[in-house]
Design an enzyme around this catalytic site. Structure first.
Site, mmCIF file in Angstrom:
data_model
loop_
_atom_site.group_PDB
_atom_site.id
_atom_site.type_symbol
_atom_site.label_atom_id
_atom_site.label_comp_id
_atom_site.label_asym_id
_atom_site.label_seq_id
_atom_site.Cartn_x
_atom_site.Cartn_y
_atom_site.Cartn_z
ATOM 1 N N GLY A 148 0.825 -1.201 0.000
ATOM 2 C CA GLY A 148 0.000 0.000 0.000
ATOM 3 C C GLY A 148 0.857 1.248 0.000
ATOM 4 N N GLN A 150 2.737 10.076 1.399
ATOM 5 C CA GLN A 150 4.054 9.436 1.484
ATOM 6 C C GLN A 150 4.972 9.831 0.337
ATOM 7 O OE1 GLN A 150 2.315 5.308 2.204
ATOM 8 N NE2 GLN A 150 4.202 5.214 3.375
ATOM 9 N N CYS A 167 5.684 -0.388 6.885
ATOM 10 C CA CYS A 167 5.279 0.850 6.233
ATOM 11 C C CYS A 167 6.471 1.346 5.424
ATOM 12 C CB CYS A 167 4.899 1.890 7.290
ATOM 13 S SG CYS A 167 4.457 3.488 6.586
ATOM 14 N N LEU A 168 6.222 1.756 4.180
ATOM 15 C CA LEU A 168 7.332 2.193 3.328
ATOM 16 C C LEU A 168 8.017 3.437 3.879
ATOM 17 C CD1 LEU A 168 5.753 1.532 -0.182
ATOM 18 C CD2 LEU A 168 7.456 0.148 1.030
ATOM 19 N N HIS A 220 -4.563 1.238 7.636
ATOM 20 C CA HIS A 220 -3.206 1.803 7.675
ATOM 21 C C HIS A 220 -3.074 2.968 6.694
ATOM 22 C CE1 HIS A 220 1.366 1.137 7.851
ATOM 23 N NE2 HIS A 220 1.205 2.018 6.892
ATOM 24 N N GLU A 221 -3.514 2.743 5.455
ATOM 25 C CA GLU A 221 -3.366 3.789 4.431
ATOM 26 C C GLU A 221 -4.295 4.968 4.710
ATOM 27 O OE1 GLU A 221 -0.808 3.561 2.729
ATOM 28 O OE2 GLU A 221 -0.461 1.422 3.077
ATOM 29 N N HIS A 245 -2.759 7.395 6.995
ATOM 30 C CA HIS A 245 -1.783 8.296 6.362
ATOM 31 C C HIS A 245 -2.444 9.588 5.873
ATOM 32 C CE1 HIS A 245 2.081 6.263 6.227
ATOM 33 N NE2 HIS A 245 1.539 5.138 5.790
HETATM 34 NI NI NI Z 1 2.412 3.236 5.733
#
Ligand code: NI
Length: 166
Positions: A46, A51, A93-94, A135-136, A139
């Site tokens: 994701g 991000q 998480c990236l 999660h997304e 963000h």
């Molecule tokens: Ni993330």
């Protein structure tokens, strides 16, 4: 298409609240394509627009396994309609490369969103997809997985993040 730079914690842009998308044009679809390409390149399951430094309410998800065909899901202006139950998943998480931690989330989620053409849809999800959506979606509100951890896990997770960076 272009691979964009992924911002890493504690970049302050990750804390911005994303603006709703109002124009569904080619440049929006280009952005969504770039987000997908960036996510696949990372690789991750994701990616949310903040991000990559774009403060808009957009995220992409693909939870297909390595041996499955890709299944890109695009969520624009998402709205969580309901959350039920609880589950724990080892999340990454990236924006925290190389570190994972167990996070408690709802087991079941119902979400409404728009696609890249502005068409509204509703979706029910559980398991990994429900985790990814929560999660997304966080963000888009400047909320990161580290915020979901108790103080002990937070310290452990910070240590893992720093070790991965060293
Ligand atoms: Ni993330």
């Amino acid at each position: 298409m272009a691979i964009r730079e992924i911002l890493e914690f504690p970049d302050p842009r990750l804390r911005e609240v994303g603006e709703p998308v109002t124009v569904f044009d080619d440049s929006l679809r280009q952005l969504v394509e770039d987000m997908a390409e960036t996510m696949y390149d990372a690789p991750g399951v994701g990616l949310a627009a903040p991000q990559i430094g774009v403060s808009k309410r957009i995220f992409v998800i693909d939870i297909a396994g390595e041996d499955e065909p890709s299944d890109l899901m695009v969520f624009i202006n998402p709205e969580i309609l309901s959350l039920d139950g609880t589950q724990q998943w080892e999340e990454g998480c990236l924006s925290f490369p190389g570190a994972t931690e167990t996070v408690k989330r709802a087991e079941h989620v119902r979400v409404r969103a728009q696609d890249a053409h502005g068409k509204a849809f509703e979706l029910e999800a559980d398991g990994l997809l429900a985790v990814a959506i929560q999660h997304e979606n966080d963000h888009l509100n400047g909320v990161l997985m580290i915020d979901k951890l108790n103080p002990i896990k937070k310290r452990l997770f910070s240590r893992k993040v720093n070790q991965a960076r060293a």
